[in-house]
Motif scaffolding. Structure first.
Motif, short mmCIF file in Angstrom:
data_model
loop_
_atom_site.label_atom_id
_atom_site.label_comp_id
_atom_site.label_asym_id
_atom_site.label_seq_id
_atom_site.Cartn_x
_atom_site.Cartn_y
_atom_site.Cartn_z
N TYR A 224 0.86 -1.17 0.00
CA TYR A 224 0.00 0.00 0.00
C TYR A 224 0.90 1.23 0.00
O TYR A 224 2.09 1.15 0.38
N ALA A 225 0.35 2.37 -0.42
CA ALA A 225 1.14 3.60 -0.47
C ALA A 225 0.23 4.80 -0.35
O ALA A 225 -0.95 4.76 -0.73
N SER A 226 0.79 5.89 0.16
CA SER A 226 0.09 7.17 0.24
C SER A 226 1.11 8.27 0.50
O SER A 226 2.07 8.07 1.26
N SER A 227 0.93 9.40 -0.16
CA SER A 227 1.77 10.59 0.07
C SER A 227 3.26 10.29 -0.03
O SER A 227 4.06 10.79 0.76
N GLY A 228 3.63 9.47 -0.99
CA GLY A 228 5.04 9.20 -1.23
C GLY A 228 5.68 8.20 -0.30
O GLY A 228 6.90 8.01 -0.33
N THR A 229 4.89 7.52 0.54
CA THR A 229 5.40 6.48 1.43
C THR A 229 4.71 5.17 1.10
O THR A 229 3.49 5.12 0.91
N GLY A 230 5.49 4.09 1.04
CA GLY A 230 4.93 2.77 0.76
C GLY A 230 5.29 1.77 1.83
O GLY A 230 6.27 1.94 2.55
N VAL A 231 4.50 0.72 1.94
CA VAL A 231 4.83 -0.42 2.79
C VAL A 231 4.72 -1.67 1.93
O VAL A 231 3.73 -1.88 1.23
N CYS A 232 5.76 -2.48 1.96
CA CYS A 232 5.87 -3.69 1.15
C CYS A 232 6.11 -4.86 2.09
O CYS A 232 7.12 -4.89 2.81
N LEU A 233 5.20 -5.83 2.09
CA LEU A 233 5.35 -7.03 2.92
C LEU A 233 5.92 -8.14 2.05
O LEU A 233 5.35 -8.47 1.01
#
Length: 339
Positions: free
Chosen positions: A95-104
């Motif tokens: 998921y991502a928002s405002s230039g930040t992502g999280v990758c599992l």
């Protein structure tokens, strides 16, 4: 020919056909790998650069067989079934928002796999990583990009039954401070403090104030929508029979899956939207059971994954209960719409 011999011949023929079918699939996949292409019939994909600050794009995990299988991939949100650009970075959930992502991610070992969460900047560069205690199932980033959350199965691997255990974590992406489990938060249930050894949390979704979040709380065989407060470290129950909530961009509604009586035990859910002001539920026009944490394409449209030929396809449905569900992209899962 005896009956026994006839049966043996039939079994051998079926086995031979199965071997041919498997070999054909593997050959097509291997040929696609060599040509740097997707399997015939799949979407057109080319390698390229991806940024998480490009409004009007959808970033997702590509499920098409070929060299870009499982990579973060992007398309224009207006043409979600169009040509794809693949990043090279593989994720199970994203998921991502405002230039930040999280990758599992899965880390494949010689004996067992382990899992981790990567925090990404706008150019998909890793800024932090955290161990994940089980199989990843959900991921979210706050609208500001200042917080990320993930859920993992630490016991069991499906939400359909009751024999599972989850762990939901939240991290401040600016300071790196990690809340490894929401089970450390104080629970207010029906206006009273509540404690139980069987409490589970999953499916975090964030409001825009960098303080409020929503999630599912399960206990004693029931599920609840809870509103959480990151400052006071409390969660408060709001509504029953809510799983995998997703807050609308305007912050007024929750999309979620609800268990419906009469549906099969392995497919018990229907998609709903809850108005947070009136607590009125609206059933959405997707007749099938949906096991996903849906996302909002905009304030009017819900997007979610369903099983498909390559593993999963993306569908959309109006958020007001009208219209009908339609497939918008094949071989795709875990989308984020960049605004």
């Amino acid at each position: 020919m005896t009956l026994r011999n006839r049966i043996l011949v039939l079994v051998a023929a079926v086995a031979a056909l199965a071997v041919v079918a498997v070999a054909s699939v593997l050959h097509a996949s291997a040929r696609a790998e060599r040509r740097n292409e997707t399997q015939p019939g799949g979407p057109k994909i080319t390698a390229g650069r991806i940024t998480l600050t490009a409004p009007g794009t959808m970033v997702f995990r590509n499920m098409a067989w070929g060299p870009h299988r499982d990579e973060l991939t992007t398309v224009t949100a207006a043409t979600p079934s169009g040509p794809r650009t693949a990043s090279g970075l593989k994720c199970l959930r994203f998921y991502a928002s405002s230039g930040t992502g999280v990758c599992l991610q899965a880390v494949h070992g010689t004996v067992t796999d382990t899992y981790r969460a990567l925090i990404l900047d706008a150019h998909l560069k890793e800024t932090a990583r955290y161990d994940v205690p089980g199989i990843p199932s959900r991921a979210r980033v706050s609208p500001t990009g200042h917080f990320a959350a993930w859920t993992a199965f630490v016991g069991g691997d499906s939400y359909a039954g009751t024999n599972f255990s989850t762990r939901a974590a939240i991290v401040n992406t600016r300071t790196g401070k990690l809340i490894p489990t929401l089970e450390s938060f104080r629970i207010l249930k029906d206006g009273h403090a509540y404690r139980s050894a069987d409490v589970n949390f999953w499916g975090v979704t964030f409001a825009a104030d960098d303080r409020t979040f929503y999630a599912t709380l399960a206990t004693k065989g029931s599920t609840y929508l809870v509103r959480g407060d990151l400052r006071t470290r409390t969660v408060t129950t709001l509504h029953t029979n809510v799983e995998c909530p997703s807050l609308s961009p305007d912050g007024t509604r929750i999309a979620y899956k609800k268990r419906v009586k009469g549906l099969p035990k392995d497919a018990p859910w229907h998609l709903y939207v809850l108005d947070l002001r009136t607590m009125r539920e609206t059933s959405l026009a997707e007749p099938r059971s949906v096991d996903d944490q849906a996302v909002w394409r905009d304030d009017h449209t819900i997007v979610y994954a369903m099983p498909g030929d390559y593993g999963a396809d993306l569908y959309s449905v109006p958020a007001d209960g009208s219209g009908r569900a339609r497939r918008i992209s094949g071989a795709a899962v875990s989308p984020a719409f960049l605004r």
